[in-house]
Design an enzyme around this catalytic site. Sequence first.
Site, short mmCIF file in Angstrom:
data_model
loop_
_atom_site.label_atom_id
_atom_site.label_comp_id
_atom_site.label_asym_id
_atom_site.label_seq_id
_atom_site.Cartn_x
_atom_site.Cartn_y
_atom_site.Cartn_z
CB SER B 323 -59.33 64.72 -109.01
OG SER B 323 -58.17 65.28 -108.46
CD1 TRP B 326 -57.47 58.70 -105.43
CD2 TRP B 326 -56.25 60.47 -104.79
NE1 TRP B 326 -56.18 58.28 -105.20
CE2 TRP B 326 -55.41 59.33 -104.80
CE3 TRP B 326 -55.72 61.69 -104.42
CZ2 TRP B 326 -54.06 59.40 -104.47
CZ3 TRP B 326 -54.37 61.75 -104.08
CH2 TRP B 326 -53.56 60.61 -104.11
CG HIS B 327 -56.56 65.25 -103.37
ND1 HIS B 327 -56.87 65.15 -104.71
CD2 HIS B 327 -55.23 65.51 -103.32
CE1 HIS B 327 -55.77 65.37 -105.43
NE2 HIS B 327 -54.77 65.58 -104.61
N GLY B 328 -59.57 63.47 -100.36
CA GLY B 328 -60.08 63.36 -99.00
C GLY B 328 -61.58 63.23 -98.98
CG PHE B 479 -54.48 62.95 -99.58
CD1 PHE B 479 -55.50 63.44 -98.76
CD2 PHE B 479 -53.55 63.83 -100.07
CE1 PHE B 479 -55.56 64.78 -98.45
CE2 PHE B 479 -53.61 65.18 -99.77
CZ PHE B 479 -54.61 65.66 -98.96
#
Lengths: 476, 479
Positions: B323, B326-328, B479
């Site tokens: 996760s 996923w954000h960066g 994102f």
Amino acid sequence: MRSISPLFEICVKGVVGLGVIFTSLWALEQKDAFANEFNPNNHREKRWNYLYKMAEQETPVDVLVLGNSHAFTGLSPEYLSGALESNAFVLANNATNAMDVYWNLRELLKIHSPKLVAVETYPINHRNHRDMLPGSLAHQIRAFNTRKDPAIRLASMFSLFPVDDVPLAISDVVRNHHYVWEGFPERPRQRKVDYNDRYLGRFIRFTSGLTDSLLATYDELGATIDGAEQLISDECIDYAHRIAELCEKEGIKLVFFTLPMYEKHVENAHIWTQRYENLTQDLDAPYLDLQTQSDMASKTEYFENTRTANQHMTLFGSIRAADELGEFIDSLYPGQLHLRADEEKWLRYHKNNSGIYAYSRPLPTDDNVKFIAQDLHAQNFDIDQCVLADLPANPEVQEIWVRIDNFQNGTTPHNKSLQLRIEFQIGNEPVVDATISVPRYEHIQREDMAVFRQIVRKIDIKRIKGVALSDVAPQQ
Amino acid sequence: MLFNSITFLIFFALVFLIYWGLMAKTLRGRNSFVLACSYIFYGWWDWRFLSLIFISSLSDYLIGQRIERAAEGDRTKRIYLALSLAINLGILGLFKYFNFFLDSLQYGFQGLGMDGSNWRLDIVLPVGISFYTFQTLSYTIDIYRGQLRATRDPIAFFAFVAFFPQLVAGPIERAKDLLPQFSLKPAFDKAAIRSGFTLVLWGLFKKVVIADRLALFVNAAFDEPAGLDSSTAAVALLFFAFQLYLDFSAYSEIAIGIARMLGVRLSTNFKRPYLAASFGQFWSRWHISLSSWFRDYLYIPLGGNRRSKWHTWRNVMIVFLLSGLWHGASWNFVIWGLLNGVFLVVLDPLIIQPFRRLGGAGRAVQAILVTLCWTLSLGFFRAQGWDGAIEVYRALAGGNGAFTVLGMGEPEFQLLLWLLGGMMAIEWIQENWPSASERLQSSPVLVRWSIYYGLSMGIILLGSYGLNLADKQFIYFQF
């Protein structure tokens, strides 16, 4: 009865809702609730206010100078008016570019009919309008907001700004809504401009030149700008063409000129100005390059004391630039622009304009000017005019302005001061003789005439008893 | 094209009129129109990246049918799913993570004395790629699992992938929720349009008036964290926590509102996360569409909590690690993700849950503790790189200088505090009276119009926008 379609009903509600909001904003606008910032030098607004007032008062703009901040700091419209004996006006805004210059010209032509337009070349640069930095865009939007003609504003709006910036450009309330955080109740009002004085678009920002310490950094760090990198965007070229076409259509003479930056500030300056040379050749318009084709770029007193890219000119630089541009225009169109030398209204409008003392004849009835001599023959030159003028800013002193011409027998005013033997009186004391040294006013550099200027105590000069050019350094 | 731009307002006004006036009469016309508008919306930012959406859509449309056709237990079914994963995650990996992994490898090689410079690719991160990749992946996975039938309508499927209200920042919709809506002719529902419009206005108010104003303080603090005193750093972190929430929830609300005005229901993405009484609850209230995606497609397949405690913890940490990524594509996000995993695994049972015994007061303490821990983790989320984050935490722990208002004047700061207080009061009301919003929708016309007027004028007169404030993007666009 046919029922109303639900979509139509929503549309009506939407229109009503938008109407209510727009009406609220309009009402706030009418109340000046978020009027432009107080700024004694709000020159953007002042320019258009004056241009419209001049049109109303039938004071025509004869010579229009277009450009950006380089033009409004670097060219004295007062001296240009004097040099061309007509009304010169600088219509320039910070950080503007060719597109904005074009639209300014379009609006101006609705209220004035200039005989000549002089475009300073800084707005013709590498940037496209839409690539403007936010700071530049802010200037542009404020400048747009000061224009008054609704049709031209509408026509230019979507070229000048992305749709998202249009509300900022057209509404004081939207643009200045943050004033609510800056002392809203005490927010000063826009300064009311006194339209009875003279304003020709200049905004004086710099009165002293480059310092020794800054000059040393040029030797250490080199130039700030590489002229080879200063390109001209296709958009700017396009708008330069539009300006030329508009001028041709309206029968207006068009010239381009480049104001200088300090010579060590720019390397490869000739490459840069050559690009303008090429462009103006395409446009079939004369071009004056003050960066490389005059000695101006070497004069440290002519430039803002900065090494940042955007170096402007000082008051003295602007006077010299006006002299150069005036001479250039005279050489192209001899005598054609000298429209108003004998016009009393024009002379009244230019009361207290030292540009008139330098180049023209003030009104004989002016209470702030005393003619000491006119058309006086001296050995090897003539005194065209000698006047003693009040300085409105300082009643204790006066300026003596002497213009000489008609040099003979190889006489030259270069590096000379004028020795004036005068007969004068102070108050009720006896009339006495004295010699005063009047230095050359170096910012006016003509071949056929020379101007000398000195500030003197308030005295009553009775007459000139003798005059000579001398190598002696002028005494202050 | 940003939701908070005039361009979008004009765009949407035209879309709305044409949609209901002309296109909604036939299903194919409606879907084709939605698809065209969605591609225009995305192409406005950079038309070249439309090709990625197109490739993703086309491949999953075709693969979905192949998966459905393959017999249960057939190896080709699994191969087709792998192909879908490879294409979608391959594109995502190339555009989002390639340089990150190269940088990390290079760093490792440098440690071994080898030169790994000049390996980076000069690529731009396409807006919304993480969102639509996950959305389209859910389609093929659900077909593979037999939970969804493959669509035979390419236009509807392409419209589902690119549906413009939620294309660039979610909510990440499941195919089984959204796709069927493109198989039904939309009904013109005035009440839905009204509530959608209210959501859009409310979202814009939250974004333009509060979140963007918080950004003034936050940006000033995080641009130069070294000079901050501890109280200013603490306020900056707290403000960022609110900015992030308001910015992202505003986007989600605008997206949901716009979709609703077009007769499409999108899923709720936020449910008052700062009132959550545990980290478990927090993640069921924050970015719900992503949390539930990870839950359904990663956590549960990994075994969820069906095996030992250790396995559960491992699965949680894997989910939070991914996760974060996923954000960066940066180690900051990895650490941020892992930190939140630790909060869930360790802090929840040991520190947060015991307060439950204290009743209402305990619940308030729980919510405050959860919000504070989450806020603390955001230093890694917001700071520029590892060094920036360390500077922020050092400032937080160090200096005792006086608190400084950054990026704005004192009156504006006070307004901000009032606005935040008001926001939290509204959240509390919504939490305790869930029907409040519906009651508002059915209130007399004068009340509703007054609210619309107040919100609109509030946005115009109190909004943080204007010249020199050019960057007004939503945070989650990156994102």
